[in-house]
Design an enzyme around this catalytic site. Structure first.
Site, PDB file in Angstrom:
ATOM      1  N   HIS A   7       0.881  -1.171   0.000  1.00 31.85           N
ATOM      2  CA  HIS A   7       0.000   0.000   0.000  1.00 31.85           C
ATOM      3  C   HIS A   7       0.912   1.212   0.000  1.00 31.85           C
ATOM      4  O   HIS A   7       1.862   1.276   0.789  1.00 31.85           O
ATOM      5  CB  HIS A   7      -0.878  -0.023   1.252  1.00 31.85           C
ATOM      6  CG  HIS A   7      -2.024   0.947   1.214  1.00 31.85           C
ATOM      7  ND1 HIS A   7      -1.842   2.306   1.169  1.00 31.85           N
ATOM      8  CD2 HIS A   7      -3.371   0.747   1.215  1.00 31.85           C
ATOM      9  CE1 HIS A   7      -3.036   2.898   1.148  1.00 31.85           C
ATOM     10  NE2 HIS A   7      -3.981   1.980   1.164  1.00 31.85           N
ATOM     11  N   GLU A  66      -6.510   5.222   1.655  1.00 30.95           N
ATOM     12  CA  GLU A  66      -6.634   5.683   0.277  1.00 30.95           C
ATOM     13  C   GLU A  66      -7.739   6.741   0.156  1.00 30.95           C
ATOM     14  O   GLU A  66      -7.719   7.585  -0.744  1.00 30.95           O
ATOM     15  CB  GLU A  66      -7.001   4.445  -0.563  1.00 30.95           C
ATOM     16  CG  GLU A  66      -6.873   4.626  -2.033  1.00 30.95           C
ATOM     17  CD  GLU A  66      -6.903   3.263  -2.717  1.00 30.95           C
ATOM     18  OE1 GLU A  66      -6.103   2.379  -2.371  1.00 30.95           O
ATOM     19  OE2 GLU A  66      -7.747   3.091  -3.602  1.00 30.95           O
ATOM     20  N   ARG A  76      -6.627  10.337  -0.300  1.00 29.52           N
ATOM     21  CA  ARG A  76      -6.415  10.782  -1.685  1.00 29.52           C
ATOM     22  C   ARG A  76      -7.735  10.820  -2.440  1.00 29.52           C
ATOM     23  O   ARG A  76      -8.012  11.750  -3.196  1.00 29.52           O
ATOM     24  CB  ARG A  76      -5.438   9.836  -2.405  1.00 29.52           C
ATOM     25  CG  ARG A  76      -3.984  10.099  -2.078  1.00 29.52           C
ATOM     26  CD  ARG A  76      -3.092   8.991  -2.607  1.00 29.52           C
ATOM     27  NE  ARG A  76      -3.305   7.745  -1.877  1.00 29.52           N
ATOM     28  CZ  ARG A  76      -3.273   6.529  -2.408  1.00 29.52           C
ATOM     29  NH1 ARG A  76      -3.051   6.384  -3.699  1.00 29.52           N
ATOM     30  NH2 ARG A  76      -3.465   5.470  -1.664  1.00 29.52           N
ATOM     31  N   ARG A 131      -2.423   0.885  -6.680  1.00 27.66           N
ATOM     32  CA  ARG A 131      -1.448   0.878  -5.584  1.00 27.66           C
ATOM     33  C   ARG A 131      -0.052   0.451  -6.016  1.00 27.66           C
ATOM     34  O   ARG A 131       0.938   0.962  -5.502  1.00 27.66           O
ATOM     35  CB  ARG A 131      -1.937  -0.070  -4.500  1.00 27.66           C
ATOM     36  CG  ARG A 131      -3.135   0.473  -3.839  1.00 27.66           C
ATOM     37  CD  ARG A 131      -3.700  -0.505  -2.874  1.00 27.66           C
ATOM     38  NE  ARG A 131      -4.840   0.128  -2.259  1.00 27.66           N
ATOM     39  CZ  ARG A 131      -5.657  -0.463  -1.426  1.00 27.66           C
ATOM     40  NH1 ARG A 131      -5.454  -1.718  -1.091  1.00 27.66           N
ATOM     41  NH2 ARG A 131      -6.656   0.180  -0.915  1.00 27.66           N
ATOM     42  N   HIS A 191      -1.581  -6.355   1.532  1.00 27.61           N
ATOM     43  CA  HIS A 191      -2.526  -7.426   1.193  1.00 27.61           C
ATOM     44  C   HIS A 191      -1.776  -8.562   0.517  1.00 27.61           C
ATOM     45  O   HIS A 191      -0.920  -8.329  -0.328  1.00 27.61           O
ATOM     46  CB  HIS A 191      -3.592  -6.882   0.240  1.00 27.61           C
ATOM     47  CG  HIS A 191      -4.764  -7.797   0.076  1.00 27.61           C
ATOM     48  ND1 HIS A 191      -5.856  -7.770   0.918  1.00 27.61           N
ATOM     49  CD2 HIS A 191      -5.011  -8.786  -0.806  1.00 27.61           C
ATOM     50  CE1 HIS A 191      -6.728  -8.685   0.553  1.00 27.61           C
ATOM     51  NE2 HIS A 191      -6.233  -9.327  -0.497  1.00 27.61           N
ATOM     52  N   ARG A 212      -4.688  -5.878  -5.978  1.00 31.60           N
ATOM     53  CA  ARG A 212      -6.087  -5.697  -5.586  1.00 31.60           C
ATOM     54  C   ARG A 212      -6.462  -4.223  -5.603  1.00 31.60           C
ATOM     55  O   ARG A 212      -5.686  -3.376  -5.180  1.00 31.60           O
ATOM     56  CB  ARG A 212      -6.310  -6.257  -4.174  1.00 31.60           C
ATOM     57  CG  ARG A 212      -7.690  -5.985  -3.651  1.00 31.60           C
ATOM     58  CD  ARG A 212      -7.928  -6.614  -2.314  1.00 31.60           C
ATOM     59  NE  ARG A 212      -7.209  -6.031  -1.218  1.00 31.60           N
ATOM     60  CZ  ARG A 212      -7.523  -4.871  -0.627  1.00 31.60           C
ATOM     61  NH1 ARG A 212      -8.561  -4.163  -1.050  1.00 31.60           N
ATOM     62  NH2 ARG A 212      -6.805  -4.418   0.384  1.00 31.60           N
TER      63      ARG A 212
HETATM   64  P1  FAD Z   1      -9.228 -11.322   8.664  1.00 28.21           P
HETATM   65  O1  FAD Z   1     -10.155 -10.208   8.853  1.00 28.21           O
HETATM   66  O2  FAD Z   1      -7.782 -11.051   8.789  1.00 28.21           O
HETATM   67  O3  FAD Z   1      -9.665 -12.428   9.699  1.00 28.21           O
HETATM   68  C1  FAD Z   1      -8.963 -13.627   9.824  1.00 28.21           C
HETATM   69  C2  FAD Z   1      -9.124 -14.115  11.255  1.00 28.21           C
HETATM   70  O4  FAD Z   1      -8.672 -15.458  11.329  1.00 28.21           O
HETATM   71  C3  FAD Z   1      -8.265 -13.322  12.240  1.00 28.21           C
HETATM   72  O5  FAD Z   1      -9.069 -12.836  13.280  1.00 28.21           O
HETATM   73  C4  FAD Z   1      -7.250 -14.335  12.727  1.00 28.21           C
HETATM   74  O6  FAD Z   1      -6.848 -14.145  14.058  1.00 28.21           O
HETATM   75  C5  FAD Z   1      -8.006 -15.642  12.566  1.00 28.21           C
HETATM   76  N1  FAD Z   1      -7.125 -16.804  12.459  1.00 28.21           N
HETATM   77  C6  FAD Z   1      -6.002 -16.922  11.731  1.00 28.21           C
HETATM   78  N2  FAD Z   1      -5.466 -18.136  11.878  1.00 28.21           N
HETATM   79  C7  FAD Z   1      -6.274 -18.827  12.729  1.00 28.21           C
HETATM   80  C8  FAD Z   1      -6.243 -20.123  13.281  1.00 28.21           C
HETATM   81  N3  FAD Z   1      -5.246 -20.981  13.015  1.00 28.21           N
HETATM   82  N4  FAD Z   1      -7.237 -20.493  14.112  1.00 28.21           N
HETATM   83  C9  FAD Z   1      -8.247 -19.638  14.431  1.00 28.21           C
HETATM   84  N5  FAD Z   1      -8.307 -18.389  13.945  1.00 28.21           N
HETATM   85  C10 FAD Z   1      -7.338 -17.982  13.098  1.00 28.21           C
HETATM   86  N6  FAD Z   1     -10.085  -3.874   2.239  1.00 28.21           N
HETATM   87  C11 FAD Z   1     -11.130  -3.229   1.682  1.00 28.21           C
HETATM   88  O7  FAD Z   1     -11.814  -3.772   0.825  1.00 28.21           O
HETATM   89  N7  FAD Z   1     -11.433  -1.974   2.073  1.00 28.21           N
HETATM   90  C12 FAD Z   1     -10.726  -1.310   3.001  1.00 28.21           C
HETATM   91  O8  FAD Z   1     -11.069  -0.195   3.350  1.00 28.21           O
HETATM   92  C13 FAD Z   1      -9.594  -1.950   3.572  1.00 28.21           C
HETATM   93  N8  FAD Z   1      -8.809  -1.307   4.451  1.00 28.21           N
HETATM   94  C14 FAD Z   1      -7.790  -1.998   5.047  1.00 28.21           C
HETATM   95  C15 FAD Z   1      -7.022  -1.366   6.024  1.00 28.21           C
HETATM   96  C16 FAD Z   1      -6.023  -2.059   6.685  1.00 28.21           C
HETATM   97  C17 FAD Z   1      -5.193  -1.367   7.733  1.00 28.21           C
HETATM   98  C18 FAD Z   1      -5.774  -3.418   6.360  1.00 28.21           C
HETATM   99  C19 FAD Z   1      -4.699  -4.197   7.054  1.00 28.21           C
HETATM  100  C20 FAD Z   1      -6.518  -4.043   5.373  1.00 28.21           C
HETATM  101  C21 FAD Z   1      -7.521  -3.333   4.709  1.00 28.21           C
HETATM  102  N9  FAD Z   1      -8.286  -3.940   3.731  1.00 28.21           N
HETATM  103  C22 FAD Z   1      -9.328  -3.272   3.171  1.00 28.21           C
HETATM  104  C23 FAD Z   1      -8.112  -5.365   3.442  1.00 28.21           C
HETATM  105  C24 FAD Z   1      -9.156  -6.162   4.207  1.00 28.21           C
HETATM  106  O9  FAD Z   1      -9.376  -5.566   5.459  1.00 28.21           O
HETATM  107  C25 FAD Z   1      -8.748  -7.612   4.399  1.00 28.21           C
HETATM  108  O10 FAD Z   1      -8.285  -8.162   3.220  1.00 28.21           O
HETATM  109  C26 FAD Z   1      -9.940  -8.415   4.869  1.00 28.21           C
HETATM  110  O11 FAD Z   1     -10.523  -7.786   5.971  1.00 28.21           O
HETATM  111  C27 FAD Z   1      -9.566  -9.833   5.220  1.00 28.21           C
HETATM  112  O12 FAD Z   1     -10.690 -10.421   5.850  1.00 28.21           O
HETATM  113  P2  FAD Z   1     -10.667 -11.936   6.249  1.00 28.21           P
HETATM  114  O13 FAD Z   1     -11.934 -12.185   6.960  1.00 28.21           O
HETATM  115  O14 FAD Z   1     -10.307 -12.759   5.096  1.00 28.21           O
HETATM  116  O15 FAD Z   1      -9.438 -12.043   7.269  1.00 28.21           O
HETATM  117  O1  MEZ Z   2      -9.067  -1.793   0.163  1.00 26.66           O
HETATM  118  C1  MEZ Z   2      -8.246  -1.270   0.901  1.00 26.66           C
HETATM  119  O2  MEZ Z   2      -7.263  -1.878   1.324  1.00 26.66           O
HETATM  120  C2  MEZ Z   2      -8.422   0.139   1.277  1.00 26.66           C
HETATM  121  C3  MEZ Z   2      -9.531   0.877   0.686  1.00 26.66           C
HETATM  122  C4  MEZ Z   2      -7.536   0.673   2.098  1.00 26.66           C
HETATM  123  C5  MEZ Z   2      -7.489   2.102   2.371  1.00 26.66           C
HETATM  124  O3  MEZ Z   2      -6.508   2.714   1.950  1.00 26.66           O
HETATM  125  O4  MEZ Z   2      -8.418   2.622   2.993  1.00 26.66           O
END
Ligand code: FAD
Ligand code: MEZ
Length: 562
Positions: A358, A371, A374, A395, A496, A535
Site C-alpha cells: 500500500h 486511500e 487521496r 497501488r 494485502h 487488488r
Molecule cells: P481477517 O479479517 O484477517 O480475519 C482472519 C481471522 O482469522 C483473524 O481474526 C485471525 O486471528 C483468525 N485466524 C487466523 N489463523 C487462525 C487459526 N489458526 N485459528 C483460528 N483463527 C485464526 N479492504 C477493503 O476492501 N477496504 C478497506 O477499506 C480496507 N482497508 C484496510 C485497512 C487495513 C489497515 C488493512 C490491514 C486491510 C484493509 N483492507 C481493506 C483489506 C481487508 O481488510 C482484508 O483483506 C480483509 O478484511 C480480510 O478479511 P478476512 O476475513 O479474510 O481475514
Molecule cells: O481496500 C483497501 O485496502 C483500502 C480501501 C484501504 C485504504 O486505503 O483505505
C-alpha cells in the site's frame, strides 16, 4: 500478590473470577463478565485524565483479559500497532510462556487419537469479516456452527479496514446519480489485477457486490457514504456516513448479528490441523484452546477464513523476499495459518507470491493512511513538494513511484475542507502524525518542501479548470485553499496478500488436481485468484462478504445433505 489473579484471590477466592469448579472457558466469557460486574463496563471506566480512552477503540468491545491478563504480565493489545505509554496495574508481573507458540505435533496427534470431544455441522476458522459472514450464513441455512478465533478478540484485518466496500448498482449510487455497471466493476478489477485474476471469481464479485452491501445493511450496518478508490472509474466504495472507518463498523455489526443468532464464537482457540477421513473428506479440526489444550472437534464442513500472511515475516521472506524488510499495515493475526493448514492436506495454491504494497502507510509506523484521503482530495508530493503521479492510480504504480523518489517516501497534503469531511483524519492528528501550517508557505517551511506553494497553486488551477495538465488525475473533488493546511509522511508497506488457497466459484477448496476437497471451503484473504496481481481498494471487504456468504451457505448445504 504479584499479579492480578493472586491479588483477586487474596481479596476473595479464585471463584471471584472463575466458575466453580475451576474451569476456564476458552472465551473467558465468565471471567470478563465478572470483571465488569465489579468494575463497570467500558463506558463507565473511561478516564478523562487519559490522553485517550483505551476502552473505546476500533477494537470494539473486546475482553478485559485481552490486556489485563490475570496470571500474566498485562499488556496493551493496542501496542501491537501503536506506541501508547500507559500505566497498567501489575506491570511488573513476569510474562508467562506464550500459549500460542509453535504447533505441537505430538499433542495434535494425541487429540486425533482420542477422537472428537464435540460434533457440529460447520466449523468456521477465523473471526474476521469472511468468517463471520460464513458463520452467520451457515447458521441461517440451518447448520450447527462454531466459529473459532485464535486471538483474544475477533476482527482480524477486517477490523482495521478503513476506506470501504465496493459495490455496483446500489441505491446509494443511484441517489448520487452515479452511473455504474457490473461490466465496469469487472473490467476495473481485471485491469487493476493486470488481467491475472480468475475472471469467473471477479464476475461473481461484481454481480453480488450490491447484494453484499444490502446484506450488511439488513444486519444493521450503515453504508451511506460513497467515495472513489484508486483504479475505479466511478465512486463505488461504500462506507458509513460521516466518513468513519468501515472495518470497525462492519465487525461490530457482524459481532452483534452473531450474538443475535446465538452463534457459538470462541476466542483464544487456534486451529492447528484439519483432519480428514480415509476417503479424504473433511472429518473436523484440532483446536488448541488457551486453557483447554488440544482437542478434536468433528464436522462435515470446515470453512477456512483465516486471512492473509502480511504479518508472517518468514512467509514474506520466502514468497516475496524483496518485501521482507517492509513495514506492514496488517493486524498481528495475519500469519498465514490457513495457507499452512490447507497446504498440509494437499490443497492447491494460487498466486501465492503476490503481495501488495500500500503506498501510504505512515512513515516509520504500522498505521495505514487510508486511500480515502487521496480519494477525497489530498495530493501526493515528494520531499521537495512536487507532485509525481496521478494520486488515484493503482497501488502498485503509486508504491513504485514513491520508491523512485529521493529518500523513498512522500507526503500527502490537504486542507481543512478534507478534515471536516473525514472523521478518520482526526484520528491521525490524535496520533501525532500530521504536520500543520496556517498557510501553505508555513507548511512548506515546517516540512522542508520548498516547492509546495507553487505545486498547490498549480493544482488549484487544474482543479478549477477540471483538468489536471500535470498527471491527468480525473477526479479532483477539493482544492487547497482552506487553512489550516496539513501534511502526513507516507511510505509503501505490506498491505494485502493476493495469493492463497485455490478455490472455485462455490468457495470449494481445490486440490493439486483442481478437484474439490470434499467438505473444505475457504473465503476472504486466505484465498487466491480473485484480485490477480494487484487488488483494488475496497474489493477485499467485498470479497469477504460475497464469498464468506457463499462459503457459509455451501458448507451448511454440504453438511446437512451428508
Ligand atoms: P481477517 O479479517 O484477517 O480475519 C482472519 C481471522 O482469522 C483473524 O481474526 C485471525 O486471528 C483468525 N485466524 C487466523 N489463523 C487462525 C487459526 N489458526 N485459528 C483460528 N483463527 C485464526 N479492504 C477493503 O476492501 N477496504 C478497506 O477499506 C480496507 N482497508 C484496510 C485497512 C487495513 C489497515 C488493512 C490491514 C486491510 C484493509 N483492507 C481493506 C483489506 C481487508 O481488510 C482484508 O483483506 C480483509 O478484511 C480480510 O478479511 P478476512 O476475513 O479474510 O481475514
Ligand atoms: O481496500 C483497501 O485496502 C483500502 C480501501 C484501504 C485504504 O486505503 O483505505
Amino acid at each position: 500478590s504479584d499479579n492480578l489473579a493472586s491479588f483477586h484471590a487474596e481479596m476473595d477466592s479464585c471463584q471471584s473470577c472463575h466458575t466453580k469448579p475451576l474451569k476456564v472457558s476458552d472465551s473467558e466469557t465468565h471471567e470478563n463478565a465478572q470483571c465488569k460486574s465489579c468494575h463497570g463496563d467500558y463506558a463507565e471506566l473511561a478516564n478523562d485524565k487519559l490522553h485517550f480512552d483505551p476502552h473505546t477503540s476500533h477494537l470494539g468491545d473486546i475482553n478485559c483479559t485481552s490486556c489485563h491478563s490475570g496470571h500474566d504480565k498485562p499488556q496493551l493489545t493496542c501496542n501491537n500497532c501503536h506506541n501508547f505509554e500507559m500505566e497498567m496495574p501489575f506491570a511488573e508481573t513476569k510474562a508467562k510462556k506464550k500459549w500460542d507458540g509453535a504447533w505441537d505435533q505430538d499433542k495434535i496427534q494425541k487429540a486425533i487419537d482420542k477422537g472428537p470431544v464435540e460434533t457440529v455441522d460447520v466449523i468456521v476458522v477465523g473471526a474476521g469479516s469472511a468468517g463471520f459472514n460464513a458463520a452467520i450464513s451457515a447458521k441461517m441455512a440451518g447448520a450447527k456452527v462454531v466459529l473459532f478465533e485464535k486471538a483474544a478478540y475477533t476482527g482480524g484485518n477486517s477490523m482495521l479496514a478503513a476506506g470501504g466496500i465496493n459495490a455496483v448498482g446500489t441505491p446509494q449510487q443511484k441517489k448520487k446519480g452515479i452511473e455504474d455497471k457490473v461490466e465496469w466493476y469487472f473490467e476495473d478489477a481485471m485491469k487493476g489485477g493486470r488481467y491475472k485474476n480468475d475472471p469467473k471469481l471477479v464476475q461473481i464479485l461484481a454481480e453480488e457486490s450490491a447484494g453484499a452491501v444490502k446484506w450488511l445493511e439488513s444486519l444493521g450496518a450503515n453504508m451511506n457514504d460513497l467515495k472513489r478508490s484508486g483504479g475505479a472509474r466511478v465512486e463505488r466504495t461504500h462506507r458509513p456516513s460521516g466518513g468513519a472507518s468501515v472495518g470497525p463498523h462492519i465487525i461490530d455489526t457482524l459481532r452483534k448479528a452473531a450474538v443475535e443468532r446465538d452463534i457459538d464464537v470462541r476466542v483464544n482457540s487456534r486451529i492447528e490441523k484439519i483432519v480428514l477421513n480415509d476417503d479424504k473428506s473433511v472429518a473436523g479440526v484440532v483446536v488448541h484452546g488457551r486453557h483447554s489444550g488440544y482437542n478434536m472437534v468433528a464436522a462435515d464442513s470446515v470453512v477456512l477464513a483465516t486471512g492473509g500472511y502480511g504479518m508472517n515475516k518468514e512467509m514474506i521472506a520466502y514468497y516475496r523476499p524483496t518485501m521482507k524488510d517492509m513495514t506492514s499495515s496488517n493486524n498481528v493475526t495475519a500469519t498465514g495459518d490457513g495457507i499452512l493448514l490447507a497446504k498440509e492436506i494437499g490443497a492447491s495454491m494460487t498466486d501465492i507470491d503476490w503481495v501488495q504494497a500500500h503506498p501510504t502507510i505512515g512513515k516509520d509506523s504500522r498505521i495505514l493512511i487510508s486511500e480515502t484521503v487521496r480519494g477525497v482530495g489530498a495530493i501526493m508530493v515528494n520531499t521537495d513538494g512536487e507532485r509525481f503521479i496521478d494520486e488515484l492510480t493503482t497501488r502498485d504504480r503509486a508504491s513504485d513511484a514513491i520508491l523512485k523518489q529521493k529518500d523513498q517516501y512522500a507526503w500527502l497534503v490537504f486542507d481543512e475542507q478534507l478534515v471536516a469531511k473525514k472523521k478518520m483524519v482526526r484520528g491521525y492528528d490524535h496520533l501525532g502524525m500530521l504536520s500543520k501550517g496556517n498557510t501553505i508557505e508555513e507548511l512548506a517551511k515546517i516540512t522542508g518542501m520548498s516547492k509546495l506553494p507553487k505545486t498547490a497553486s498549480d493544482y488549484n488551477k487544474y482543479q478549477a479548470a477540471g483538468k489536471d495538465d500535470a498527471f491527468g488525475r480525473d477526479d479532483m473533488p477539493l482544492n487547497l485553499t482552506k487553512p489550516p493546511f496539513y501534511a502526513v509522511k507516507v511510505a509503501p508497506g505490506i498491505h494485502h496478500t493476493m495469493g492463497g488457497v485455490a478455490v472455485d466459484t462455490d468457495a470449494n477448496v481445490l486440490n493439486l488436481q483442481s478437484w474439490k476437497m470434499s467438505g473444505l471451503f475457504a473465503a476472504g484473504e486466505v484465498t487466491g485468484g480473485l484480485h490477480g496481481f494487484n487488488r483494488l481498494g475496497g474489493n477485499a471487504i467485498a470479497d469477504t462478504v460475497v464469498f464468506g456468504r457463499i462459503a457459509g451457505e455451501n458448507a451448511a448445504k454440504h453438511a446437512l445433505e451428508k
